[in-house]
Design a protein around this motif. Sequence first.
Motif, PDB file in Angstrom:
ATOM      1  N   VAL A 194     -39.646 -31.851  25.024  1.00 47.73           N
ATOM      2  CA  VAL A 194     -38.830 -32.240  23.861  1.00 47.73           C
ATOM      3  C   VAL A 194     -38.215 -31.080  23.084  1.00 47.73           C
ATOM      4  N   CYS A 195     -38.734 -29.867  23.256  1.00 50.68           N
ATOM      5  CA  CYS A 195     -38.279 -28.753  22.408  1.00 50.68           C
ATOM      6  C   CYS A 195     -37.142 -27.949  23.049  1.00 50.68           C
ATOM      7  N   THR A 196     -36.304 -27.375  22.179  1.00 49.58           N
ATOM      8  CA  THR A 196     -35.262 -26.454  22.640  1.00 49.58           C
ATOM      9  C   THR A 196     -35.742 -25.006  22.535  1.00 49.58           C
ATOM     10  N   HIS A 197     -36.602 -24.735  21.537  1.00 50.57           N
ATOM     11  CA  HIS A 197     -37.135 -23.394  21.304  1.00 50.57           C
ATOM     12  C   HIS A 197     -38.628 -23.510  20.987  1.00 50.57           C
ATOM     13  N   PHE A 198     -39.355 -22.433  21.210  1.00 53.19           N
ATOM     14  CA  PHE A 198     -40.786 -22.484  20.896  1.00 53.19           C
ATOM     15  C   PHE A 198     -41.335 -21.105  20.557  1.00 53.19           C
ATOM     16  N   ALA A 199     -42.442 -21.133  19.819  1.00 52.13           N
ATOM     17  CA  ALA A 199     -43.192 -19.923  19.505  1.00 52.13           C
ATOM     18  C   ALA A 199     -44.631 -20.169  19.924  1.00 52.13           C
ATOM     19  N   VAL A 200     -45.285 -19.141  20.437  1.00 47.45           N
ATOM     20  CA  VAL A 200     -46.692 -19.253  20.820  1.00 47.45           C
ATOM     21  C   VAL A 200     -47.530 -18.443  19.832  1.00 47.45           C
TER      22      VAL A 200
END
Length: 296
Positions: A194-200
Amino acid sequence: MEAVLSIKNLTKNFGRIKAVNNLSLEVKPGQVFGMLGPNGSGKTTTLGMLMGVVNPTGGEFTWFGEEPTHHVRKKIGAVLEHPIFYPYLSGQKNLELNAMIKQCPEANIPKVLELVELLDRKDDKYKTYSLGMKQRLAIASALLNDPTVLILDEPTNGLDPMGIAEIRELIKKIAANGKTIILASHLLDEVQKVCTHFAVLKKGNLVHYGPVDEVGKGEETVEVLAEVENLNELLLSFAGTSSINRENGSYQVAMRDGFHSKDLNKFLFEKGVVASHLITRKKTLEKQFIEILASS
């Protein structure tokens, strides 16, 4: 394009524990931004600070380039924990109460109920709702004042596969309507779908940040099987081969940048070899996530 959310060196300490440590990132308009990390990584604490329910130890953040005042926060809808609804009231009545508290028009209620596909159950008591329906009602409540940004903390937590699929489709639908979404999750699959961008995040530290569609870029692996004795030597002689592994009877060929499975298939065919099995495998977010956490 001005950032919807800009975070600079945001920090939260609980005694000697650094729950969030010098976090800096930006979320742009229209993004579905996933905060990914194992339990205890600082995701919920970060969202709590952004919504003003947890006081930061240090650092700063702005919404739409402004300080997080009450006026600014009215542009943000959030489902941070299990929302409190009255079990003996209907979904409709619960939303009417929420609309009164939020000082937004009741005329918005049918729109949000339709969006979350609860219009036909609006007169049923909340206590008769499934867990997935309760979560969808919570999202409807967060959308009552037509916010610019929607924040969701573990939106599929505890749901069955059908409920998870429904929430995922709902998130995509809300994003398609132009809203920016920030969601925290420990589910890799959820973020990738579902996401376009992410941070871990790992133990409060930002260890990765970027677009989801860059996951596995240049990391194409081709699984090959063919009835020929010198297949290993043939694959090694192909210009696009970076490395080879033997797994479960097939060869895993890591491709160099610019080379693809069709190039390898053509090469084998020109050598008189017809592959009985040739499948492209991209690196998944799960594999990248494990590598990121292992190396940080």
